[in-house]
Design an enzyme around this catalytic site. Sequence first.
Site, PDB file in Angstrom:
ATOM      1  N   ARG A   7       0.896  -1.253   0.038  1.00 53.59           N
ATOM      2  CA  ARG A   7      -0.155   0.002   0.160  1.00 53.59           C
ATOM      3  C   ARG A   7       0.900   1.221  -0.035  1.00 53.59           C
ATOM      4  O   ARG A   7       1.934   1.188   0.528  1.00 53.59           O
ATOM      5  CB  ARG A   7      -0.780  -0.004   1.031  1.00 53.59           C
ATOM      6  CG  ARG A   7      -1.794   1.278   1.214  1.00 53.59           C
ATOM      7  CD  ARG A   7      -2.478   1.232   2.576  1.00 53.59           C
ATOM      8  NE  ARG A   7      -1.531   1.582   3.723  1.00 53.59           N
ATOM      9  CZ  ARG A   7      -0.982   2.483   3.996  1.00 53.59           C
ATOM     10  NH1 ARG A   7      -1.285   3.756   3.278  1.00 53.59           N
ATOM     11  NH2 ARG A   7      -0.155   2.715   5.048  1.00 53.59           N
ATOM     12  N   VAL A   8       0.606   2.328  -0.766  1.00 56.20           N
ATOM     13  CA  VAL A   8       0.765   3.581  -0.667  1.00 56.20           C
ATOM     14  C   VAL A   8      -0.109   4.452  -0.287  1.00 56.20           C
ATOM     15  O   VAL A   8      -1.368   4.168  -0.716  1.00 56.20           O
ATOM     16  CB  VAL A   8       1.945   3.986  -2.008  1.00 56.20           C
ATOM     17  CG1 VAL A   8       2.988   3.237  -1.972  1.00 56.20           C
ATOM     18  CG2 VAL A   8       0.975   3.933  -3.311  1.00 56.20           C
ATOM     19  N   SER A   9       0.271   5.815   0.108  1.00 51.40           N
ATOM     20  CA  SER A   9      -1.046   6.557   0.548  1.00 51.40           C
ATOM     21  C   SER A   9      -1.452   7.480  -0.631  1.00 51.40           C
ATOM     22  O   SER A   9      -2.646   8.101  -0.643  1.00 51.40           O
ATOM     23  CB  SER A   9      -0.388   7.455   1.660  1.00 51.40           C
ATOM     24  OG  SER A   9       0.026   6.671   2.599  1.00 51.40           O
ATOM     25  N   THR A  10      -0.383   7.683  -1.628  1.00 51.50           N
ATOM     26  CA  THR A  10      -0.860   8.936  -2.667  1.00 51.50           C
ATOM     27  C   THR A  10      -0.513   8.348  -4.121  1.00 51.50           C
ATOM     28  O   THR A  10       0.222   7.303  -3.935  1.00 51.50           O
ATOM     29  CB  THR A  10      -0.142  10.106  -2.650  1.00 51.50           C
ATOM     30  OG1 THR A  10       1.316  10.005  -2.860  1.00 51.50           O
ATOM     31  CG2 THR A  10      -0.263  10.714  -1.201  1.00 51.50           C
ATOM     32  N   GLN A  13       3.330   8.392  -4.979  1.00 46.03           N
ATOM     33  CA  GLN A  13       4.144   7.205  -4.702  1.00 46.03           C
ATOM     34  C   GLN A  13       3.911   5.914  -5.478  1.00 46.03           C
ATOM     35  O   GLN A  13       3.159   5.743  -6.236  1.00 46.03           O
ATOM     36  CB  GLN A  13       3.713   6.747  -3.246  1.00 46.03           C
ATOM     37  CG  GLN A  13       3.876   8.002  -1.879  1.00 46.03           C
ATOM     38  CD  GLN A  13       3.269   7.623  -0.664  1.00 46.03           C
ATOM     39  OE1 GLN A  13       2.539   7.104  -0.585  1.00 46.03           O
ATOM     40  NE2 GLN A  13       4.168   8.037   0.248  1.00 46.03           N
TER      41      GLN A  13
END
Length: 192
Positions: A7-10, A13
């Site tokens: 998972r990445v937040s944005t 990324q």
Amino acid sequence: MLIGYARVSTEEQNLNFQKDALHKAGCEKLFSERLSGIKKERPKLREALNYAKNGDTILVWRLDRLSRSLKDLIEISTFLEKKGINLRTLQEHIDTKSISGKFFFHIFGAFAEFESSLIRERTIAGLKAAKKRGKIGGRPNILNKKKKEILIKLYRKKNYTISKICEIMKISRPTLYKYTQSTIRRKEKIYS
């Protein structure tokens, strides 16, 4: 079975380094998404948790990829434990198969939540300090008071289409509607 979750937040990324590390570690199935770890609903995480069966292991690159909230991490851990699923992390070397792994899971989870709280606290403090210096966050207003008055007059007279008003004022339709919303009735038919 070893199941990976990345998972990445944005959008900016990149997931590739996590995916590569999980594949290299031997994951047979991989779930990934671009969402903040603070958000409770993470569809791909839910999918991975539901896909895993008794005896499987969920592998994440780092614990904060799973969640930034200690409460959420504990809920996930409890869910996995009830289903007989283990959790491993590559960076912290946590493996919940062992008692010490469970212990470190909770310690690192507390650190992840602490770090998230510190970031939020610093952001709020920075915004307050900027406000005291007279700086207001957000986008600056596109139209000053005089231009806003002109816009509203053009809109009310209905001599021009919305598109033409936007062209004259050099603004977009959403900007026009933002500045004229008090004059627009919900059921009024907008002319183009």
